[in-house]
Design a protein around this motif. Structure first.
Motif, PDB file in Angstrom:
ATOM      1  N   MET A  78       9.693  44.077   4.268  1.00 39.88           N
ATOM      2  CA  MET A  78       9.271  43.416   3.035  1.00 39.88           C
ATOM      3  C   MET A  78       8.197  42.389   3.331  1.00 39.88           C
ATOM      4  O   MET A  78       8.125  41.837   4.411  1.00 39.88           O
ATOM      5  CB  MET A  78      10.448  42.693   2.380  1.00 39.88           C
ATOM      6  CG  MET A  78      11.462  43.593   1.778  1.00 39.88           C
ATOM      7  SD  MET A  78      12.621  42.650   0.792  1.00 39.88           S
ATOM      8  CE  MET A  78      11.574  42.104  -0.535  1.00 39.88           C
TER       9      MET A  78
ATOM     10  N   PRO B  93       7.372  39.117   1.473  1.00 40.03           N
ATOM     11  CA  PRO B  93       7.644  38.205   0.375  1.00 40.03           C
ATOM     12  C   PRO B  93       6.374  37.517  -0.100  1.00 40.03           C
ATOM     13  O   PRO B  93       5.526  37.137   0.691  1.00 40.03           O
ATOM     14  CB  PRO B  93       8.616  37.189   0.991  1.00 40.03           C
ATOM     15  CG  PRO B  93       9.153  37.845   2.184  1.00 40.03           C
ATOM     16  CD  PRO B  93       8.090  38.754   2.683  1.00 40.03           C
ATOM     17  N   ASN B  94       6.342  37.325  -1.387  1.00 38.82           N
ATOM     18  CA  ASN B  94       5.201  36.658  -1.980  1.00 38.82           C
ATOM     19  C   ASN B  94       5.463  35.160  -2.004  1.00 38.82           C
ATOM     20  O   ASN B  94       6.344  34.679  -2.698  1.00 38.82           O
ATOM     21  CB  ASN B  94       5.000  37.201  -3.399  1.00 38.82           C
ATOM     22  CG  ASN B  94       3.904  36.471  -4.127  1.00 38.82           C
ATOM     23  OD1 ASN B  94       2.977  35.984  -3.497  1.00 38.82           O
ATOM     24  ND2 ASN B  94       4.018  36.415  -5.440  1.00 38.82           N
TER      25      ASN B  94
ATOM     26  N   MET C  33       5.049  31.413  -3.045  1.00 39.71           N
ATOM     27  CA  MET C  33       4.530  30.774  -4.240  1.00 39.71           C
ATOM     28  C   MET C  33       4.629  29.264  -4.086  1.00 39.71           C
ATOM     29  O   MET C  33       5.573  28.758  -3.485  1.00 39.71           O
ATOM     30  CB  MET C  33       5.350  31.211  -5.454  1.00 39.71           C
ATOM     31  CG  MET C  33       5.276  32.693  -5.730  1.00 39.71           C
ATOM     32  SD  MET C  33       6.202  33.138  -7.183  1.00 39.71           S
ATOM     33  CE  MET C  33       7.840  32.585  -6.752  1.00 39.71           C
TER      34      MET C  33
ATOM     35  N   ALA D  58      17.023  30.304  -6.925  1.00 35.27           N
ATOM     36  CA  ALA D  58      16.287  30.805  -5.754  1.00 35.27           C
ATOM     37  C   ALA D  58      16.865  30.212  -4.463  1.00 35.27           C
ATOM     38  O   ALA D  58      17.005  30.906  -3.452  1.00 35.27           O
ATOM     39  CB  ALA D  58      14.810  30.458  -5.885  1.00 35.27           C
TER      40      ALA D  58
ATOM     41  N   ALA E 242      20.133  31.955  -3.883  1.00 39.77           N
ATOM     42  CA  ALA E 242      19.901  33.303  -3.355  1.00 39.77           C
ATOM     43  C   ALA E 242      19.520  33.248  -1.880  1.00 39.77           C
ATOM     44  O   ALA E 242      19.958  34.084  -1.083  1.00 39.77           O
ATOM     45  CB  ALA E 242      18.806  33.992  -4.167  1.00 39.77           C
TER      46      ALA E 242
ATOM     47  N   LEU F 153      14.676  40.726  -2.967  1.00 40.96           N
ATOM     48  CA  LEU F 153      15.220  40.888  -1.624  1.00 40.96           C
ATOM     49  C   LEU F 153      16.514  41.704  -1.647  1.00 40.96           C
ATOM     50  O   LEU F 153      16.745  42.571  -0.809  1.00 40.96           O
ATOM     51  CB  LEU F 153      15.491  39.506  -1.006  1.00 40.96           C
ATOM     52  CG  LEU F 153      16.059  39.491   0.409  1.00 40.96           C
ATOM     53  CD1 LEU F 153      15.099  40.147   1.395  1.00 40.96           C
ATOM     54  CD2 LEU F 153      16.370  38.060   0.857  1.00 40.96           C
TER      55      LEU F 153
ATOM     56  N   GLY G 227       8.734  34.861  -3.205  1.00 46.64           N
ATOM     57  CA  GLY G 227       9.056  35.679  -4.369  1.00 46.64           C
ATOM     58  C   GLY G 227      10.193  36.654  -4.127  1.00 46.64           C
ATOM     59  O   GLY G 227      10.728  37.224  -5.079  1.00 46.64           O
ATOM     60  N   ALA G 228      10.590  36.833  -2.898  1.00 46.75           N
ATOM     61  CA  ALA G 228      11.696  37.750  -2.604  1.00 46.75           C
ATOM     62  C   ALA G 228      13.023  37.242  -3.156  1.00 46.75           C
ATOM     63  O   ALA G 228      13.950  38.020  -3.357  1.00 46.75           O
ATOM     64  CB  ALA G 228      11.817  37.972  -1.094  1.00 46.75           C
ATOM     65  N   VAL G 229      13.118  35.911  -3.377  1.00 46.30           N
ATOM     66  CA  VAL G 229      14.358  35.351  -3.923  1.00 46.30           C
ATOM     67  C   VAL G 229      14.138  34.768  -5.316  1.00 46.30           C
ATOM     68  O   VAL G 229      14.976  34.037  -5.832  1.00 46.30           O
ATOM     69  CB  VAL G 229      14.979  34.282  -2.988  1.00 46.30           C
ATOM     70  CG1 VAL G 229      15.515  34.927  -1.732  1.00 46.30           C
ATOM     71  CG2 VAL G 229      13.965  33.194  -2.659  1.00 46.30           C
TER      72      VAL G 229
END
Lengths: 253, 186
Positions: free
Chosen positions: A1, A3-4, A6, A50, A53, B115, B183-185
């Protein structure tokens, strides 16, 4: 992956507070502050989720260890031997038979004034039990309504949350209800002004006596008949719902 | 007997399991047994105890039907359950008091993250890489707390530093982990 990444719009102080909340190292006053901030600010709620998570995927951060081959066989064999002795899910909301929604329209109309004084206190109580963005999103709506439930002959207390105009769900949060033996179960009822009762659903408690369930009742009360009271009874888990049993919790509407 | 492939979704497997197709449990174990065992072994340190706990977790998963797919993806759920149950066992064999209540109730209802939509191996690669990019002092505190179940107060004692410093490093570490995951989470 890939990840973006931000930029984060929140100030450091608030992010540290949210991180402390997720890590569980805040004092009660700080926790309450976070819960209020999250209710008031969707950006805070999103960031809290977030962080949560991120915290919850930490098990995936471990370098995987391959379990021994015999473990798979042990698990499969054990489950094969135990066929037929499955235990009921707990806590569980079973089949809902009551159609509470049209009644709740009436509930809103007659309860608005009475609830106005208590709403903030109840809202805060429920906010302390936040377990979902679903609850937070309902609480954020200015017309959401809370009904207090108190124990009869016990220390149980709690609230029922719903949103007028969005009759898809009712959330019930209770505490200090005595856990029941397997053959018994709690059932919730809505009493109407004509003396009839409508079945809403059933539930069990967690081991600590708390309940956090979402009902989606489907029974319709007679048109024009107002609701007056919410009741919780103890019933046989394998028997038909019996509204005549003595209530262990009540809530005036 | 139902037949399952590597493409069968977790939800389909769970429905099959609840419908009485026990072979679905073996498929779920093949997917997540390693994750559960890894977490159990890290916390409990004893392979026999980790095996026992892994067995209990999968057996109870099948027997008790507690998992709600609407609340968390299965990999997240099982990873957290493994940690929580391992901490339970540590607490039982220790005189130390630990607050496990929050952990036991910490599987949240939130939207599934990108994710969590990825494969387990992709999740592992992403999280391991993100953790490796944290400052050593932040990662140390986070890992001691999460993977070894040591309270912040005990970490402060073990590392001989003020409790406030431990808390700050843990929070900064989590914030940095979240930033690295981006952005994965969400």
């Amino acid at each position: 992956m890939n990840p973006n990444k931000m930029p984060n719009p929140l100030p450091e102080e608030k992010r540290m507070l949210l991180a402390g909340y997720v890590l569980g190292d805040l004092v009660p006053e700080e926790r309450e502050r976070v819960e209020q901030l999250v209710l008031d600010d969707p950006v805070m709620l999103k960031e809290l989720q977030a962080l949560q998570a991120s915290f919850e995927v930490m098990p995936q951060g471990l370098v995987p260890v391959v379990p021994p081959a015999h473990l798979r066989e042990r698990i499969v064999m054990r489950s094969s031997k135990a066929v037929g002795v499955r235990e009921p899910r707990e806590p569980e909301v079973r089949q809902s038979r009551g159609k509470i929604w049209p009644v709740l329209v009436g509930v809103v109309a007659i309860s608005t004034l009475a609830l106005a004084m208590d709403n903030l206190r109840l809202r805060n109580q429920l906010a302390q039990r936040i377990k979902s963005d679903r609850v937070a999103s309902i609480l954020q709506q200015p017309n959401s309504r809370l009904i207090a439930l108190t124990g009869d002959g016990n220390d149980a207390a709690g609230t029922l949350l719903f949103t007028p105009g969005n009759w898809q769900e009712v959330i019930v949060s209770l505490g200090d209800l005595p856990p029941l033996p397997p053959e018994e179960i709690y059932r919730m009822w809505l009493m109407l002004e004509n003396g009839t009762v409508i079945y809403c659903g059933e539930f069990n408690t967690q081991n600590d006596g708390s309940v956090f369930v979402r009902f989606t009742p489907d029974e319709t009360p007679p048109k024009g008949v107002k609701a007056t009271q919410l009741l919780v009874t103890i019933d046989g888990s394998q028997t038909e719902p019996d509204p005549s049993r003595e209530p262990v919790m009540t809530g005036a509407i | 007997m139902a037949r399952f492939s590597t493409d069968t979704s977790d939800i389909e497997l769970i429905h099959s399991l609840r419908a009485g197709h026990q072979e679905a449990l073996a498929v779920l174990y093949d997917r997540y047994g390693g994750l559960v065992y890894t977490v159990a072994l890290r916390l409990l340190k004893q392979p026999a105890e980790a095996e026992d706990l892994t067995q209990d977790i999968f057996f109870n998963f099948w027997k008790q039907n507690k998992y709600d797919p609407g609340r968390a993806v299965l990999s997240t759920y099982l990873g957290l359950v493994a940690r929580s149950r391992a901490l339970d066992r540590i607490a039982k064999r220790s005189t130390q008091q630990r607050s496990l209540q929050r952990l036991q109730g910490s599987i949240p209802e939130r939207a599934m993250t990108p994710l969590e939509n990825a494969t387990l191996s992709e999740q592992q690669e992403t999280v391991q890489q993100a953790l490796s990019q944290l400052k050593d002092q932040q990662r140390q505190v986070l890992e001691m707390n999460f993977y070894q179940g040591i309270s912040h107060a005990d970490i402060a004692r073990q590392l001989d530093m003020p409790l406030g410093t431990v808390k700050t490093r843990a929070r900064q570490g989590l914030i940095e982990l979240r930033r690295r995951l981006g952005g994965a989470v969400g």
